[in-house]
Design a protein around this motif. Structure first.
Motif, PDB file in Angstrom:
ATOM      1  N   THR A 151       1.042  -0.875  -0.562  1.00  9.77           N
ATOM      2  CA  THR A 151      -0.033  -0.038  -0.392  1.00  9.77           C
ATOM      3  C   THR A 151       0.957   1.278   0.044  1.00  9.77           C
ATOM      4  N   SER A 152       1.860   1.113  -1.303  1.00  6.31           N
ATOM      5  CA  SER A 152       2.405   2.302  -1.247  1.00  6.31           C
ATOM      6  C   SER A 152       1.716   3.745  -1.379  1.00  6.31           C
ATOM      7  N   GLN A 153       1.669   4.641  -1.508  1.00  7.40           N
ATOM      8  CA  GLN A 153       1.177   6.557  -1.713  1.00  7.40           C
ATOM      9  C   GLN A 153       1.198   6.236  -3.483  1.00  7.40           C
ATOM     10  N   LYS A 154       2.861   6.295  -3.857  1.00  2.00           N
ATOM     11  CA  LYS A 154       2.841   6.637  -5.495  1.00  2.00           C
ATOM     12  C   LYS A 154       1.927   5.127  -6.491  1.00  2.00           C
ATOM     13  N   CYS A 155       1.739   4.070  -5.587  1.00  4.46           N
ATOM     14  CA  CYS A 155       1.738   2.907  -5.748  1.00  4.46           C
ATOM     15  C   CYS A 155       0.202   2.743  -6.635  1.00  4.46           C
ATOM     16  N   THR A 156      -0.986   3.785  -5.418  1.00  9.09           N
ATOM     17  CA  THR A 156      -2.049   3.656  -5.656  1.00  9.09           C
ATOM     18  C   THR A 156      -3.260   3.905  -6.172  1.00  9.09           C
ATOM     19  N   ILE A 157      -3.496   3.609  -6.689  1.00  4.52           N
ATOM     20  CA  ILE A 157      -5.281   4.656  -7.552  1.00  4.52           C
ATOM     21  C   ILE A 157      -6.293   3.757  -7.035  1.00  4.52           C
ATOM     22  N   ARG A 158      -6.575   5.251  -6.376  1.00 11.67           N
ATOM     23  CA  ARG A 158      -7.554   5.152  -5.154  1.00 11.67           C
ATOM     24  C   ARG A 158      -9.291   4.851  -5.753  1.00 11.67           C
ATOM     25  N   GLY A 159     -10.351   5.414  -5.336  1.00 12.31           N
ATOM     26  CA  GLY A 159     -11.406   4.969  -5.963  1.00 12.31           C
ATOM     27  C   GLY A 159     -12.295   6.525  -6.070  1.00 12.31           C
ATOM     28  N   CYS A 160     -13.338   6.631  -6.434  1.00 10.72           N
ATOM     29  CA  CYS A 160     -14.042   7.630  -6.575  1.00 10.72           C
ATOM     30  C   CYS A 160     -14.019   8.426  -5.494  1.00 10.72           C
ATOM     31  N   LEU A 161     -14.900   9.669  -5.715  1.00  8.75           N
ATOM     32  CA  LEU A 161     -15.204  10.735  -4.909  1.00  8.75           C
ATOM     33  C   LEU A 161     -16.282  11.169  -4.905  1.00  8.75           C
ATOM     34  N   LYS A 162     -16.951  10.654  -5.871  1.00  8.46           N
ATOM     35  CA  LYS A 162     -18.558  10.798  -5.856  1.00  8.46           C
ATOM     36  C   LYS A 162     -18.690   9.265  -6.411  1.00  8.46           C
ATOM     37  N   ASN A 163     -20.235   8.793  -7.156  1.00 10.74           N
ATOM     38  CA  ASN A 163     -20.183   7.697  -7.909  1.00 10.74           C
ATOM     39  C   ASN A 163     -21.184   8.047  -9.163  1.00 10.74           C
ATOM     40  N   VAL A 164     -20.910   7.923 -10.385  1.00  7.99           N
ATOM     41  CA  VAL A 164     -20.586   8.155 -11.080  1.00  7.99           C
ATOM     42  C   VAL A 164     -22.086   8.373 -11.575  1.00  7.99           C
ATOM     43  N   ASN A 165     -22.674   6.968 -11.531  1.00  3.57           N
ATOM     44  CA  ASN A 165     -23.864   6.602 -11.553  1.00  3.57           C
ATOM     45  C   ASN A 165     -25.402   7.749 -11.073  1.00  3.57           C
ATOM     46  N   LYS A 166     -25.023   7.981 -10.247  1.00  2.00           N
ATOM     47  CA  LYS A 166     -25.676   9.101  -9.169  1.00  2.00           C
ATOM     48  C   LYS A 166     -25.528  10.909 -10.297  1.00  2.00           C
ATOM     49  N   LEU A 167     -24.946  10.427 -10.797  1.00  2.00           N
ATOM     50  CA  LEU A 167     -24.684  12.407 -11.821  1.00  2.00           C
ATOM     51  C   LEU A 167     -25.033  11.514 -13.113  1.00  2.00           C
ATOM     52  N   ALA A 220     -15.585  12.483 -10.762  1.00  2.00           N
ATOM     53  CA  ALA A 220     -16.108  12.088  -9.881  1.00  2.00           C
ATOM     54  C   ALA A 220     -15.020  11.332  -9.517  1.00  2.00           C
ATOM     55  N   CYS A 221     -13.883  10.597  -9.943  1.00  2.00           N
ATOM     56  CA  CYS A 221     -13.108   9.666 -10.184  1.00  2.00           C
ATOM     57  C   CYS A 221     -11.760  10.064 -11.203  1.00  2.00           C
ATOM     58  N   PRO A 222     -10.993  11.361 -10.147  1.00  3.89           N
ATOM     59  CA  PRO A 222      -9.687  11.990 -10.894  1.00  3.89           C
ATOM     60  C   PRO A 222      -8.584  11.197 -11.076  1.00  3.89           C
ATOM     61  N   CYS A 223      -8.989   9.636 -10.284  1.00  2.44           N
ATOM     62  CA  CYS A 223      -7.222   9.003 -10.797  1.00  2.44           C
ATOM     63  C   CYS A 223      -7.610   8.168 -11.553  1.00  2.44           C
ATOM     64  N   TYR A 224      -8.653   8.182 -12.767  1.00  2.00           N
ATOM     65  CA  TYR A 224      -8.929   6.895 -13.436  1.00  2.00           C
ATOM     66  C   TYR A 224      -8.660   7.894 -14.979  1.00  2.00           C
ATOM     67  N   TYR A 225      -8.530   6.735 -15.878  1.00  2.00           N
ATOM     68  CA  TYR A 225      -8.813   7.359 -17.633  1.00  2.00           C
ATOM     69  C   TYR A 225     -10.547   7.446 -17.386  1.00  2.00           C
ATOM     70  N   SER A 226     -10.111   9.078 -17.831  1.00  4.18           N
ATOM     71  CA  SER A 226     -11.663   9.186 -18.205  1.00  4.18           C
ATOM     72  C   SER A 226     -11.908   9.508 -19.612  1.00  4.18           C
TER      73      SER A 226
END
Length: 488
Positions: A151-167, A220-226
């Protein structure tokens, strides 16, 4: 065999075992696939060309469980979660999202988008990069996090801040048969236009820019490819022999449901039951066992209405029917929509996903009482709390209203309407208005014991609470037995 020879043989076996297991560990990467969603998922895998299939291409993963799967040291492919699957049904597709031709084991088939997609490219040679990312280029169904085991910080892709389905904009929504948003398409998937898909004349980073739709995903998900040319590329390069892939890393998908925390503070086990009103789905299979002191989380759609009550004195392994002393539903553990036999203390709920509409709940003794209950939102503000009883109605129940078990103990108290079936008690026909139907000597007994509950149909002021929340707490025997001022 003599003892020294036995010890020597065992030592040799142990050494060989360690060599073999060490060798196996040295030739594979472990992926810990974790389901923190409050519902089951069916993770699936699809290898890229030239790579072997892993984990049979798919498996079942209950809520709260972790499954280890293994890849070769050099492997690339995709991993996603399927939701709402029914593989024992006759319809195809079998899953609401991510389906692969109706199969549990996808066997190399790629799931039907939109899904949140984990993309992995592992290299045995540590001089070469091992990449992974999460992509919404084809759309979203549920959130996911990826990290190395340490669980290194630089090795982590975090989850979403919001649920995309809701938006999700209406034109991108994927609905299930109940009309619920279960996934959100990308604009490329929905419309197929080059400017959304970064194809043809828009096939370079200079020409293909973020759109109003990809910005919803990114926000909603800043760590993902949008979208295909998202910059900077949300790609992680971390070599490891162990990775953790967690679906619903925050533990719940707020756009889908409301959480009901059902708490048993009674000194005995209970069997809570649920019955939806017409047009709404059964939740928690309609009933479950809850030992003394335990809490069970159950989930309802954002818009749902129905009833919840506690059954007592149940013996489902017996041959007699009903199985419960109070609240029985034809001898079944899972009521599956059946309404329990009164008298029971009844929690009535009407939830609305649209925050502009009211979400109401109350506790009713209109058909009678068995045990006390309190209801509140998770944060427990005073105005949102229906408190328990000042005393057990069973202790003050008139003989003509009593329900006795086989031992002669009072286990419930009927309402006068249930006991006598008279219009004057049931507030019907000539007594069908608040002016004509007034409190009776019997309803006053209920009201004195449980002032926060409906004691008869036209109880005034209506003991109805209007508090919208994503999480409620329903506590049976909130004080262990009866003190209305004990907090939940």
């Amino acid at each position: 065999m003599k003892l020294p020879e036995l010890v020597a043989a065992f030592s040799l076996f142990l050494a060989l075992h360690l060599m073999l297991t060490g060798s196996a560990a040295a030739t594979q990467v472990t992926l810990y696939v974790q389901n923190k969603c409050p519902f089951p998922i069916w993770p699936a895998t699809a290898p890229n060309a030239g790579n072997p299939l892993i984990a049979d291409g798919g498996f079942y993963l209950p809520s709260g469980q972790t499954q280890r799967i293994y890849t070769p040291l050099t492997w690339s492919g995709r991993i996603w979660a399927r939701t709402g699957c029914k593989f024992n049904s006759n319809w195809n597709p079998a899953c609401e999202t991510g389906d692969c031709d109706g199969r549990l084991a996808c066997n190399g088939l790629i799931g039907t988008p939109p899904v949140t997609l984990v993309q992995v490219a592992l290299q045995e040679d540590h001089s070469k990069p091992s990449f992974y990312d999460v992509s919404l280029v084809d759309g979203y169904n549920i959130p996911v996090a990826v990290t190395t085991r340490q669980t290194s910080q630089k090795c982590t892709i975090r989850g979403c801040l919001k649920n995309v389905n809701k938006l999700c904009p209406q034109e991108l929504e994927v609905l299930n048969k109940k009309g619920e948003v279960v996934a959100c398409k990308s604009a490329c998937l929905a419309f197929g236009d080059d400017n959304f898909c970064c194809t043809n004349e828009f096939g370079t980073p200079d020409k293909c820019k973020p759109t109003i739709y990809s910005k919803i995903f990114k926000d909603a998900c800043p760590c993902y490819y949008s979208y295909a040319f998202d910059t900077p590329p949300p790609l992680v390069n971390c070599a490891s022999r162990e990775y953790v892939i967690t679906f619903c890393p925050s533990g719940r998908v707020a756009a889908y449901q409301v959480t009901l925390n059902v708490h048993n503070k009674c000194l005995f086990p209970i069997w809570p039951a649920t019955a939806p009103n017409t047009g709404y789905p059964v939740i928690a299979d309609g009933g479950f066992y809850l030992p003394s002191g335990k809490i069970q989380r159950i989930y309802a759609p954002l818009t749902w209405s129905g009833r919840i009550w506690a059954r007592t004195g149940c013996k489902f392994n017996s041959n007699w029917k009903p199985a419960c002393e109070t609240g029985d539903c034809k001898g079944r553990l899972a009521c599956n929509g059946l309404i329990g036999k009164p008298p029971v203390t009844l929690v009535q709920i009407a939830l609305h996903g649209n925050q502009s509409k009211s979400s109401f709940y109350d506790v009713s003794l209109v058909d009678g009482y068995n045990i006390p209950v309190s209801v509140t939102v998770r944060q427990t503000p005073e105005q949102c709390t229906i408190r328990g009883c000042l005393q057990s109605v069973n202790d003050v129940c008139p003989q003509e209203l009593q329900v006795l078990n086989k031992k002669g103990e009072v286990v419930a108290c009927k309402s006068a309407c249930l006991a006598f079936d008279k219009d004057i008690f049931c507030c019907r026909n000539a007594y069908g208005t608040p002016e004509k139907c007034q409190p009776s000597v019997y309803s006053k007994i209920f009201k004195d014991a449980c002032p926060c509950y409906y004691s008869y149909a036209f109880d005034t002021p209506p003991p109805l609470v209007n508090c919208a929340s994503g999480e409620y707490v329903i506590t049976f025997c909130p004080s262990g037995w009866g003190d209305a001022h004990t907090s939940i």
